[in-house]
Write an enzyme that holds these catalytic residues in place. Sequence first.
Site, PDB file in Angstrom:
ATOM      1  N   ASP A  99     -69.745 -13.123 -57.013  1.00 37.00           N
ATOM      2  CA  ASP A  99     -69.421 -12.104 -56.086  1.00 37.00           C
ATOM      3  C   ASP A  99     -69.752 -10.797 -56.817  1.00 37.00           C
ATOM      4  O   ASP A  99     -70.158 -10.200 -56.155  1.00 37.00           O
ATOM      5  CB  ASP A  99     -68.100 -12.278 -55.497  1.00 37.00           C
ATOM      6  CG  ASP A  99     -68.249 -13.575 -54.711  1.00 37.00           C
ATOM      7  OD1 ASP A  99     -69.093 -14.242 -54.536  1.00 37.00           O
ATOM      8  OD2 ASP A  99     -67.153 -13.980 -53.991  1.00 37.00           O
ATOM      9  N   SER A 119     -62.965  -9.308 -50.680  1.00 39.10           N
ATOM     10  CA  SER A 119     -62.844  -9.590 -51.879  1.00 39.10           C
ATOM     11  C   SER A 119     -61.562  -9.736 -52.084  1.00 39.10           C
ATOM     12  O   SER A 119     -60.652  -8.538 -51.418  1.00 39.10           O
ATOM     13  CB  SER A 119     -63.420  -8.527 -52.853  1.00 39.10           C
ATOM     14  OG  SER A 119     -62.914  -8.674 -54.121  1.00 39.10           O
TER      15      SER A 119
END
Length: 552
Positions: free
Chosen positions: A78, A466
Amino acid sequence: MDSDAIKQGPARAPARAMLRATGLDSAAIARPLVAVVHTYSDVSPCNLTLRDLAQHARAGVIAAGGTPIEFNTITVTDGIAMGTSGMYASLVSREVITDSIELAVRGHCLDAVLVLVGCDKTIPAAAMALARLDLPGLVLYGGTIMPGCHHGRPVTVQDVFEAVGAHAAGKMDDRELLALEGVACPGAGACGGQFTANTMAMVLTFLGLSPWQLNDIPALHADKNAAAFRCGELLMAMFKRQQSARSLITPSALRNAARAVSATAGSTNAILHLLAIAHEAGVAFALDEFDAAAKAAPVIADLKPGGRYTAAEMFSAGGTALVARELRAAGLIEDIATVTGSSMFAELDAMAPANAQEVVRTVANPIKPDGGFSILYGNLAPAGCVVKLAGHGRRQFSGPARVFDSEDAAFEAVQSGAIRAGDVVVIRFEGPAGGPGMREMLAVTAALVGQGLGGAVALITDGRFSGATHGFMVGHMAPEAARGGPLAQLQDGDLVSIDVAARSLSTSADLSRRPLTPPPPHHERGALGKYAQMVSSASLGAVTSFSSNAPT
């Protein structure tokens, strides 16, 4: 043994011949065949140590009477994909990893499974695969990265993302940004705050799927190899007891994990992943469980992104057990079974008491009186959404909508200075199906913080965040815009009101009079196109199992 299907009797001579060609002798073939699966890749620090760690896990399996069979599966990182088209693949990779572990184990009729994981989606995927397989199985997290050091203070990749916003606002020059970039990630290991990887590593410990204390050990710590060896031994003991990993995933274990996430202000991605793990285990566990967890468990861990400390510093202070002991003392968690054969409370009782530390407080003296997230409903999210409460004290926000049909458009507006204090930034068509893949909005949220707007604006999206995100952020909006959710009908200037105390997210605009015209799908072929057609709502964990498709 399940593996007898490929190795017993005259008809299996061809299979045995192929196993012999890999170096196995008759004695090794006769022993239980144990999958050692890892997500090694050298694309990022998160999974960098796992191939080597697997050799120690293999040695533990052999020492305890098993024969290890090693597999590798994919990862999508990510921190690298963030803010790019690569992020469409991130959540999709969770399903691919789960499927690949299941298929490799079933395809070779293996007897038990040990999974070594690193970056964000690999961790829930391992738990989902173990739930499906219903075999003896456990998970070991490769461990956190150590913090970097910049101007005498600890830093993580979160600081770099926020520096991008500061750079765009003219608050940081090129040289300073480059200097920070060069020290933020000093070696192997997953992102260093209570972001998604460390949150999910903690979750698997609270579920009983990972042995206590072993996930806490940082990636490059001298004790990590011994932890992998120990996991090989523990798995073989689990096999001898015929204890299934699925049997550990109970409502009590899931509630414990949800409360631990709340108490550490952990990543809201844990909500999505716990729903998915529960689904694979066949356990009823709904979105409202997380609201109950947040009401019960206040924030007691002073961890980044909203707090002061990194995961490595928490390990030095006493690790996940610090959180568990405080929650236990307050009667907020229940005793459960674990992969060691001992109960969670027995494991905690066997540990030495912690020294004085400042990372985790008592429940009676919390950092915040309620949890790190809340579940909201309203005419913009009839099936629910998640508000992240890490790093700020606000509970209400009202302002005009600034509507964007993609993360990229919103990021461009932030970087150009087009967002003002008081705005509610709306990013839609980024949900599980609409993205597809429910991209994380860290590039946008970090840029807002970097420009000094973190506490002055709100952001709502049918995408997700996130674990490094902090500020007044609402994600997982359901139904998502691409499947007819009301977010698709919102317009610039509509008043949006967020009220955490009332568990409400709404607009005063009359959405019923507006047409619904979602854009065409971004991907109609390949893995992303298949996922977009099959994926369920975020309120159900964004899973792709055939029984899970639902209109919300």
